[in-house]
Write a protein that holds these residues in place. Structure first.
Motif, PDB file in Angstrom:
ATOM      1  N   LYS A   1      -3.971 -11.798 -47.261  1.00 49.33           N
ATOM      2  CA  LYS A   1      -5.406 -11.757 -47.540  1.00 49.33           C
ATOM      3  C   LYS A   1      -5.757 -10.719 -48.600  1.00 49.33           C
ATOM      4  CE  LYS A   1      -7.095 -13.508 -43.097  1.00 49.33           C
ATOM      5  NZ  LYS A   1      -7.882 -13.209 -41.868  1.00 49.33           N
ATOM      6  N   ARG A   2      -4.886  -9.764 -48.815  1.00 41.47           N
ATOM      7  CA  ARG A   2      -5.102  -8.781 -49.872  1.00 41.47           C
ATOM      8  C   ARG A   2      -5.308  -9.436 -51.236  1.00 41.47           C
ATOM      9  NH1 ARG A   2      -1.011  -3.675 -50.224  1.00 41.47           N
ATOM     10  NH2 ARG A   2      -1.408  -2.740 -48.194  1.00 41.47           N
ATOM     11  N   TYR A   3      -4.680 -10.575 -51.426  1.00 41.12           N
ATOM     12  CA  TYR A   3      -4.583 -11.146 -52.768  1.00 41.12           C
ATOM     13  C   TYR A   3      -5.526 -12.314 -53.007  1.00 41.12           C
ATOM     14  CZ  TYR A   3      -0.436  -8.365 -52.035  1.00 41.12           C
ATOM     15  OH  TYR A   3       0.404  -7.330 -51.715  1.00 41.12           O
ATOM     16  N   PHE A   4      -6.401 -12.612 -52.029  1.00 37.70           N
ATOM     17  CA  PHE A   4      -7.295 -13.757 -52.154  1.00 37.70           C
ATOM     18  C   PHE A   4      -8.700 -13.387 -51.711  1.00 37.70           C
ATOM     19  CE2 PHE A   4      -3.075 -15.387 -51.921  1.00 37.70           C
ATOM     20  CZ  PHE A   4      -3.063 -16.368 -52.901  1.00 37.70           C
ATOM     21  N   ALA A   5      -9.658 -13.791 -52.541  1.00 33.23           N
ATOM     22  CA  ALA A   5     -11.046 -13.451 -52.237  1.00 33.23           C
ATOM     23  C   ALA A   5     -11.636 -14.366 -51.182  1.00 33.23           C
ATOM     24  CB  ALA A   5     -11.882 -13.535 -53.517  1.00 33.23           C
ATOM     25  N   SER A   6     -11.161 -15.608 -51.115  1.00 31.87           N
ATOM     26  CA  SER A   6     -11.747 -16.591 -50.215  1.00 31.87           C
ATOM     27  C   SER A   6     -10.696 -17.138 -49.271  1.00 31.87           C
ATOM     28  CB  SER A   6     -12.368 -17.733 -51.025  1.00 31.87           C
ATOM     29  OG  SER A   6     -12.739 -18.796 -50.183  1.00 31.87           O
ATOM     30  N   THR A   7     -11.056 -17.260 -47.997  1.00 33.39           N
ATOM     31  CA  THR A   7     -10.100 -17.801 -47.025  1.00 33.39           C
ATOM     32  C   THR A   7      -9.876 -19.296 -47.230  1.00 33.39           C
ATOM     33  OG1 THR A   7     -11.924 -18.136 -45.459  1.00 33.39           O
ATOM     34  CG2 THR A   7     -10.654 -16.104 -45.254  1.00 33.39           C
ATOM     35  N   SER A   8     -10.767 -19.967 -47.960  1.00 32.81           N
ATOM     36  CA  SER A   8     -10.598 -21.402 -48.202  1.00 32.81           C
ATOM     37  C   SER A   8      -9.404 -21.688 -49.097  1.00 32.81           C
ATOM     38  CB  SER A   8     -11.863 -21.990 -48.832  1.00 32.81           C
ATOM     39  OG  SER A   8     -12.074 -21.440 -50.115  1.00 32.81           O
ATOM     40  N   SER A   9      -9.054 -20.707 -49.953  1.00 31.80           N
ATOM     41  CA  SER A   9      -7.904 -20.896 -50.846  1.00 31.80           C
ATOM     42  C   SER A   9      -6.676 -20.144 -50.356  1.00 31.80           C
ATOM     43  CB  SER A   9      -8.267 -20.417 -52.262  1.00 31.80           C
ATOM     44  OG  SER A   9      -8.615 -19.051 -52.258  1.00 31.80           O
ATOM     45  N   LEU A  10      -6.729 -19.632 -49.149  1.00 37.26           N
ATOM     46  CA  LEU A  10      -5.658 -18.796 -48.621  1.00 37.26           C
ATOM     47  C   LEU A  10      -4.426 -19.628 -48.261  1.00 37.26           C
ATOM     48  CD1 LEU A  10      -5.301 -15.759 -47.813  1.00 37.26           C
ATOM     49  CD2 LEU A  10      -5.826 -16.464 -45.482  1.00 37.26           C
ATOM     50  N   PRO A  11      -3.249 -19.294 -48.781  1.00 41.06           N
ATOM     51  CA  PRO A  11      -2.029 -20.007 -48.379  1.00 41.06           C
ATOM     52  C   PRO A  11      -1.727 -19.749 -46.902  1.00 41.06           C
ATOM     53  CG  PRO A  11      -1.665 -18.659 -50.338  1.00 41.06           C
ATOM     54  CD  PRO A  11      -2.972 -18.250 -49.770  1.00 41.06           C
ATOM     55  N   THR A  12      -1.109 -20.719 -46.255  1.00 47.30           N
ATOM     56  CA  THR A  12      -0.795 -20.580 -44.828  1.00 47.30           C
ATOM     57  C   THR A  12       0.552 -19.893 -44.660  1.00 47.30           C
ATOM     58  OG1 THR A  12       0.133 -22.803 -44.895  1.00 47.30           O
ATOM     59  CG2 THR A  12      -2.139 -22.591 -44.122  1.00 47.30           C
ATOM     60  N   VAL A  13       0.624 -18.643 -45.100  1.00 52.68           N
ATOM     61  CA  VAL A  13       1.837 -17.848 -44.915  1.00 52.68           C
ATOM     62  C   VAL A  13       1.462 -16.562 -44.198  1.00 52.68           C
ATOM     63  CG1 VAL A  13       3.064 -18.797 -46.892  1.00 52.68           C
ATOM     64  CG2 VAL A  13       1.596 -16.817 -47.222  1.00 52.68           C
ATOM     65  N   LYS A  14       2.311 -16.156 -43.259  1.00 57.51           N
ATOM     66  CA  LYS A  14       2.074 -14.938 -42.499  1.00 57.51           C
ATOM     67  C   LYS A  14       3.336 -14.095 -42.460  1.00 57.51           C
ATOM     68  CE  LYS A  14      -1.605 -16.598 -39.406  1.00 57.51           C
ATOM     69  NZ  LYS A  14      -2.615 -15.604 -39.813  1.00 57.51           N
ATOM     70  N   MET A  15       3.158 -12.807 -42.332  1.00 54.24           N
ATOM     71  CA  MET A  15       4.292 -11.902 -42.192  1.00 54.24           C
ATOM     72  C   MET A  15       4.660 -11.799 -40.713  1.00 54.24           C
ATOM     73  SD  MET A  15       4.651  -7.928 -43.457  1.00 54.24           S
ATOM     74  CE  MET A  15       4.615  -8.358 -45.210  1.00 54.24           C
ATOM     75  N   GLU A  16       5.942 -11.963 -40.417  1.00 52.58           N
ATOM     76  CA  GLU A  16       6.400 -11.805 -39.035  1.00 52.58           C
ATOM     77  C   GLU A  16       6.142 -10.366 -38.585  1.00 52.58           C
ATOM     78  OE1 GLU A  16       7.672 -13.868 -36.883  1.00 52.58           O
ATOM     79  OE2 GLU A  16       8.267 -15.637 -38.035  1.00 52.58           O
ATOM     80  N   PRO A  17       5.599 -10.146 -37.379  1.00 54.81           N
ATOM     81  CA  PRO A  17       5.336  -8.777 -36.937  1.00 54.81           C
ATOM     82  C   PRO A  17       6.608  -7.962 -36.786  1.00 54.81           C
ATOM     83  CG  PRO A  17       5.024 -10.336 -35.125  1.00 54.81           C
ATOM     84  CD  PRO A  17       5.208 -11.146 -36.364  1.00 54.81           C
ATOM     85  N   ALA A  18       6.599  -6.774 -37.335  1.00 56.57           N
ATOM     86  CA  ALA A  18       7.728  -5.847 -37.210  1.00 56.57           C
ATOM     87  C   ALA A  18       7.175  -4.514 -36.733  1.00 56.57           C
ATOM     88  CB  ALA A  18       8.444  -5.682 -38.544  1.00 56.57           C
TER      89      ALA A  18
END
Length: 587
Positions: A55-72
């Motif tokens: 989310k740091r790199y996108f202003a709108s959640t509508s264009s947000l890629p569906t990638v997540k960081m695995e919790p560490a």
């Protein structure tokens, strides 16, 4: 004097206005902060990575890629005798499609914990699918702040078609300097608000068309990046510019870096997009296919086509020639043609050889340790040509490949002795290789204890089936018919992929099953996997400690007990188990 005063006011006033605007936007609740590490709410003794860091790199959640960081998870206060490594990279470093268990972080933590049994080992994953050198550089200061003993990097495949890549739909700017500036500005809530307003008027993607597609189908904007073109050179410039800054940061901070060469599937991945094969040459290819490989005519045709391929710059032609040379057992010629096929592939989901050349040069320039994973894959591939024996599709390894990748880093760490003095296994009459602190763990032992279960391996296989049912493996998305499950683990793996089981429920089922079957080795592995994924959870770590003690691995059991003791407000039953374990371990 007055003129200097007016000049000072003229400079300060706009900054003051911007500061007040930023404070006002933050007070309104607009925008957000996404730190790489945040306090773990379940146990404040630990930090946890931000799953939604993208989310740091996108202003709108509508264009947000569906990638997540695995919790560490990592301890907020690094222990005096602790070992802490941080992994950076894209989806391969993160363990796709298997998940965290196949990741470089998990594979190494499992083995290093056995190597340094008397020390707390943390290998922290910050790798994230689809990201490239911009994200690696952006996260560097936060990584430095947690004081790693070394940073491990496997990255470079996403410079063209990853997030912010030069050929990506998610491109910020053609200029690396401007892109880095935009990334910095996005930390301001006021700038986030401006971008959101702009994107509402100018949507980045047509979501009605793209929602159901894979990320690879969504991301590729430029599908025709020819070798040596301006766009091709821009990708190399981007990588060199960002990696130079990244490695310089770590060098100034005195943090050792281990950076790996990249691996691609050459033998079994046809080019995604190619210049067409000339008609006359295609006729010769058809004639070649109908000629016996043992004849002089075949050899003459093959040589003529090889000469023609140099002029045609057709990835498809090079790939077909590679297959013919491979069929004749001419490995070097086959490898050369397969490499040229990858180099001339116009759709750049695989890094060109120039990226590996840059990695080697950058490692030397900034005194980083080069980990030649590519050489390890070549040495372990049939005919020395990387293909489906170790890779699932174009760049992602299978489980054996992931183990080999981690093994390459492990051996490099051992050679450099970065984490202390390492010894060879000590043979005894009772145990083939008794492991003592700072003792090298043999590859066969590490492979048996790899931190991934059969259900997760099957889940990875199913995810690849889904990936290959869409672009760029297919021109249009196809419906995936998953094969019928043959075992309980396959049933659970499929349920995990379909979202009917979460990861912890899957592992708990595994543990219960192996307990019922009396499979002590797999039960131990599963309980360790759970405890390593949840170091802040007292019950998970007590269970791991108990079974390790039963297995005669008391040094490791102590480590898991110490973890459990950090958990706040443990239930009375768990506290009692802690006391019993402490007495048994004499601590």
């Amino acid at each position: 004097m007055r003129i200097w005063l007016f000049r000072a006011i003229a400079l300060i006033l706009p900054l003051l206005v911007l500061l007040l605007a930023e404070l006002a936007v933050r007070a309104s609740g607009a925008g957000g902060d996404w730190p790489l590490f945040k306090v773990n709410p379940a146990n404040p003794a630990y930090l946890v990575t931000e799953a939604d860091i993208v989310k740091r790199y996108f202003a709108s959640t509508s264009s947000l890629p569906t990638v997540k960081m695995e919790p560490a998870f990592l301890l907020a206060a690094k222990p005096a005798n602790g070992i802490r490594l941080v992994v950076q990279g894209g989806s391969t470093a993160a363990g796709y499609p298997y998940g965290a268990g196949a990741s470089l972080a998990a594979m190494l933590e499992q083995r290093l914990s056995r190597t340094f049994t008397g020390q707390r080992v943390e290998v922290v994953n910050t790798a994230l699918a689809a990201v490239n050198s911009y994200t690696l550089l952006d996260l560097a200061d936060e990584i430095i702040a947690v004081k790693p003993d070394a940073v491990l990097i496997y990255a470079g495949h996403n410079e063209y078609l990853g997030l912010l890549g030069v050929g990506s739909h998610y491109l910020a700017s053609q200029s690396p300097a401007i892109t880095r500036l935009l990334i910095s500005l996005r930390k301001l809530h006021s700038f986030q608000l401006i971008e959101q307003l702009y994107q509402q008027m100018n949507p980045l993607l047509d979501e009605t068309e793209h929602n159901s597609r894979t990320f690879m189908a969504k991301v590729a904007r430029d599908k025709d990046i020819a070798l040596g073109s301006a766009q091709f050179e821009a990708g190399l410039k981007q990588f060199d510019s960002n990696l130079s800054r990244l490695l310089a940061k770590y060098q100034r901070a005195g943090i050792p870096v281990y950076i790996s060469t990249l691996v691609s599937n050459l033998a079994d991945q046809p080019p995604f997009n190619s210049k067409p094969v000339p008609a006359a040459t295609r006729q010769q290819l058809a004639q070649l296919a109908q000629t016996s490989p043992d004849t002089a005519t075949y050899a003459e045709l093959l040589q003529a086509l090889t000469t023609a391929a140099t002029a045609a710059n057709s990835a498809e032609l090079h790939y077909q020639l590679g297959r013919h040379y491979q069929q004749r057992g001419e490995a070097e010629q086959a490898k050369q043609q397969f490499l040229l096929a990858k180099e001339h592939d116009l759709l750049r989901f695989r890094a060109p050889e120039a990226i590996n050349q840059q990695i080697r040069q950058l490692a030397g320039r900034y005194n980083a340790t080069l980990v030649d994973s590519e050489a390890a894959f070549i040495a372990n591939s049939p005919q020395g040509i990387t293909g489906n024996s170790l890779l699932l599709e174009h760049v992602h390894p299978n489980v054996q490949g992931y183990f080999l990748l981690a093994d390459s880093f492990y051996k490099a760490l051992a050679r450099k002795q970065t984490l202390g003095s390492w010894q060879k296994p000590v043979a005894t009459t009772l145990v083939p290789a008794t492991l003592v602190p700072a003792t090298l763990v043999p590859a066969n032992v590490a492979w048996q204890e790899r931190p991934i279960t059969p259900a997760e391996e099957h889940a990875g296989y199913l995810r690849i089936l889904q990936l290959k049912a869409d672009y760029p493996f297919r021109p249009e998305p196809q419906t995936v018919q998953l094969p019928p499950a043959q075992t309980l683990q396959q049933q659970w793996g499929q349920a995990y992929v379909e979202g009917k089981l979460d990861w912890l429920s899957l592992q708990n089922r595994n543990a219960q099953y192996y307990h019922q079957q009396g499979d002590g080795d797999m039960l131990l592995k599963t309980l360790k996997i759970i405890a390593d994924a949840l170091p802040h959870d007292a019950n998970a770590n007590i269970q791991a400690a108990q079974i390790l003690l039963k297995a005669g691995r008391s040094a490791e059991a102590k480590g898991y007990l110490q973890r459990a003791r950090l958990a706040p407000e443990a239930p009375a039953q768990v506290l009692q188990q802690m006391q019993q374990l402490a007495a048994a371990l004499a601590i």
